[in-house]
Design a protein around this motif. Structure first.
Motif, PDB file in Angstrom:
ATOM      1  N   ALA A   1       0.839  -1.199   0.000  1.00 56.91           N
ATOM      2  CA  ALA A   1       0.000   0.000   0.000  1.00 56.91           C
ATOM      3  C   ALA A   1       0.873   1.247   0.000  1.00 56.91           C
ATOM      4  CB  ALA A   1      -0.924   0.007   1.203  1.00 56.91           C
ATOM      5  N   PHE A   2       0.497   2.224  -0.804  1.00 59.78           N
ATOM      6  CA  PHE A   2       1.191   3.508  -0.817  1.00 59.78           C
ATOM      7  C   PHE A   2       0.276   4.551  -0.202  1.00 59.78           C
ATOM      8  CE2 PHE A   2       2.058   7.662  -2.635  1.00 59.78           C
ATOM      9  CZ  PHE A   2       3.424   7.777  -2.466  1.00 59.78           C
ATOM     10  N   GLU A   3       0.832   5.381   0.648  1.00 63.84           N
ATOM     11  CA  GLU A   3       0.097   6.481   1.252  1.00 63.84           C
ATOM     12  C   GLU A   3       0.892   7.757   1.048  1.00 63.84           C
ATOM     13  OE1 GLU A   3      -0.748   5.672   5.316  1.00 63.84           O
ATOM     14  OE2 GLU A   3      -1.789   3.770   4.923  1.00 63.84           O
ATOM     15  N   GLY A   4       0.213   8.819   0.669  1.00 65.91           N
ATOM     16  CA  GLY A   4       0.889  10.095   0.491  1.00 65.91           C
ATOM     17  C   GLY A   4       0.646  10.690  -0.881  1.00 65.91           C
ATOM     18  N   ASP A   5       1.591  11.520  -1.329  1.00 64.26           N
ATOM     19  CA  ASP A   5       1.465  12.284  -2.565  1.00 64.26           C
ATOM     20  C   ASP A   5       2.021  11.471  -3.730  1.00 64.26           C
ATOM     21  OD1 ASP A   5       1.365  14.132  -4.580  1.00 64.26           O
ATOM     22  OD2 ASP A   5       2.402  15.722  -3.475  1.00 64.26           O
ATOM     23  N   LEU A   6       1.182  11.164  -4.718  1.00 65.35           N
ATOM     24  CA  LEU A   6       1.635  10.397  -5.885  1.00 65.35           C
ATOM     25  C   LEU A   6       2.678  11.164  -6.708  1.00 65.35           C
ATOM     26  CD1 LEU A   6      -1.704   8.789  -7.110  1.00 65.35           C
ATOM     27  CD2 LEU A   6       0.175   7.672  -5.917  1.00 65.35           C
ATOM     28  N   ASN A   7       2.735  12.486  -6.542  1.00 66.30           N
ATOM     29  CA  ASN A   7       3.745  13.261  -7.269  1.00 66.30           C
ATOM     30  C   ASN A   7       5.161  12.909  -6.834  1.00 66.30           C
ATOM     31  OD1 ASN A   7       1.679  14.552  -8.554  1.00 66.30           O
ATOM     32  ND2 ASN A   7       1.920  16.519  -7.518  1.00 66.30           N
TER      33      ASN A   7
END
Length: 464
Positions: A83-89
């Motif tokens: 899982a990724f959390e945060g800003d996709l940039n």
């Protein structure tokens, strides 16, 4: 690398501890085998660009992670996506993450409470990056979105298959079938939509200018041009598309029986011209043939009468004189669309959207109230109403007011007496009269032999 093959090794290349009672010698750990093992490990570190450090004993693990999960992130050792959390940039490496829509920023529009996969691809020397995003658990939003960056500034998310290379929103195009093209709406009839239905088109119309501000203006221009209006209209609540009803060779809403795909050959009808000859012209030099001598080409020899000239042509085969024509369906691109993305047939969806025109009830108007006396407005424009009246006196006439007014007409009202007690004395028939758009009158007629009164009446009404 090779298996141990020094003195004392087994035939399979395994080590042994030896057995002094037999005696059997232990395996000799040779320098060539130890060097081979060392070189194998150092080559892994070198591939991962890690310098050997005598003080560190976890460099092989670091190299394996860097060459595996760290090189392409998002894969957990349990066989699931991380899982990724945060800003996709901020994602700066090749990866395929699972993302909770509530815990990521700068993602495309995702329904609340859903997950999506985000695939990031990075060019050599970080010359550019591309991201793809698609919902993982929302069957109503199966489409793919993409965006790119070459300077660190990400572009806007776009539907896969859309973009500058495709047909731009607002362009007039043509379908050779009776169905509009994907992402378009047929404009051979008036098409009216609630604002927000096509945000891309609305933004383009606003930026372009030249649109009408009221539906009355649009209707007036269409009325002056046989149903055609070549302008958009943006009101406070709706957008109305241009309509090309007679100015293109198209399926013209059933006019003259023309259908999309019909082929019409060139047909010049037989016709005639009525000519008169002046008796003052004896020479025939100015106003027509001379009145002396015989007329040629079958014209009657008469003076001062009507001369009928039969033009070229065949007996009448159609109702018009026309060149060759192929009938097409004019459409306007209203939104970027992916054709048949996942399990959604976007062409069918476009046809459904096109069906919501000015003659239908807008979705925002599908109101209802689920009470004892209530109503339901349907997409077709029909309105269902129902209720209960406590009318119970025999021989009485009572007006029953509808919960809401029918805008145009009430088609039918049906009533039924209530008899919860299942009394055998109840022998009456509620009757209806004076039906309007706002109410009807119910009359309780007592039949012969009846002595009991009903406990009230239930009713249902249909109109629009």
């Amino acid at each position: 690398m090779h298996r141990i093959d020094s003195q004392g090794a087994t035939a399979e290349g395994h080590f042994t501890e030896g057995n002094p009672t037999i005696p059997e010698p232990a395996t000799v750990v040779s320098a060539d085998w130890l060097n081979a093992v060392q070189d194998e490990i150092l080559n892994v570190l070198a591939e991962a660009d890690i310098q050997p450090d005598k003080a560190k004993n976890a460099q092989l693990k670091e190299a394996i992670l860097k060459l595996g999960p760290e090189r392409f992130k998002g894969f957990s050792t349990n066989g699931q996506h991380a899982a990724f959390e945060g800003d996709l940039n901020t994602v700066a490496h090749n990866s395929l993450y699972a993302c909770d829509s509530a815990k990521v920023q700068n993602a495309p529009e995702l329904p609340a409470g859903t997950w999506a996969f985000v695939h990031t691809m990075v060019l050599p020397a970080d010359a550019g990056r591309t991201q793809l995003c698609w919902p993982a658990d929302d069957p109503d939003h199966p489409g793919w979105n993409r965006r790119r960056t070459t300077t660190g500034q990400w572009s806007d998310w776009k539907v896969v298959g859309s973009g500058d290379a495709g047909v731009p929103v607002g362009m007039l195009c043509f379908s050779s079938t009776a169905s509009p093209l994907p992402g378009t709406v047929a404009v051979n009839v008036k098409q009216k939509f609630v604002l927000g239905t096509f945000p891309q088109l609305e933004a383009w119309v606003q930026s372009s200018g030249g649109y009408l501000a009221t539906e009355a203006e649009w209707d007036a221009e269409a009325a002056a041009q046989e149903g055609t209006c070549n302008k958009y209209c943006l009101t406070d609540t709706h957008i109305i598309l241009p309509c090309y009803k007679h100015y293109f060779a198209a399926a013209q809403d059933g006019v003259a029986g023309k259908a999309v795909g019909d082929w019409a050959v060139d047909t010049f009808q037989q016709h005639k011209h009525d000519l008169s000859v002046s008796t003052n012209n004896q020479s025939g030099a100015a106003n027509g043939p001379s009145n002396t001598g015989a007329f040629s080409n079958g014209w009657p020899n008469a003076v001062g009468g009507a001369l009928e000239y039969q033009g070229f042509g065949t007996p009448r085969v159609s109702n018009e004189t026309r060149p060759k024509t192929s009938y097409l369906l004019p459409c306007i691109k209203t939104y970027d669309v992916t054709v048949n993305a996942a399990q959604v047939d976007m062409q069918a969806l476009a046809a459904q959207v096109a069906a919501i025109n000015g003659n239908k009830v807008d979705r925002s108007e599908w109101t209802q109230t689920h009470a004892e006396s209530g109503w339901q407005k349907l997409p077709s424009g029909l309105i269902l109403q129902w209720g209960f009246s406590a009318q119970n006196a025999l021989g009485s006439s009572v007006p029953v007011v509808f919960p809401i007014t029918f805008p145009n007409q009430c088609f039918s009202v049906v009533v039924q007496a209530k008899n919860d007690a299942q009394s055998g004395d109840l022998d009456n028939g509620p009757q209806i009269s004076q039906v309007t758009t706002t109410q009807f009158v119910s009359y309780n007629q007592n039949y012969i032999g009846g002595s009991g009164a009903p406990e009230g009446i239930y009713w249902q009404a249909i109109g629009y």
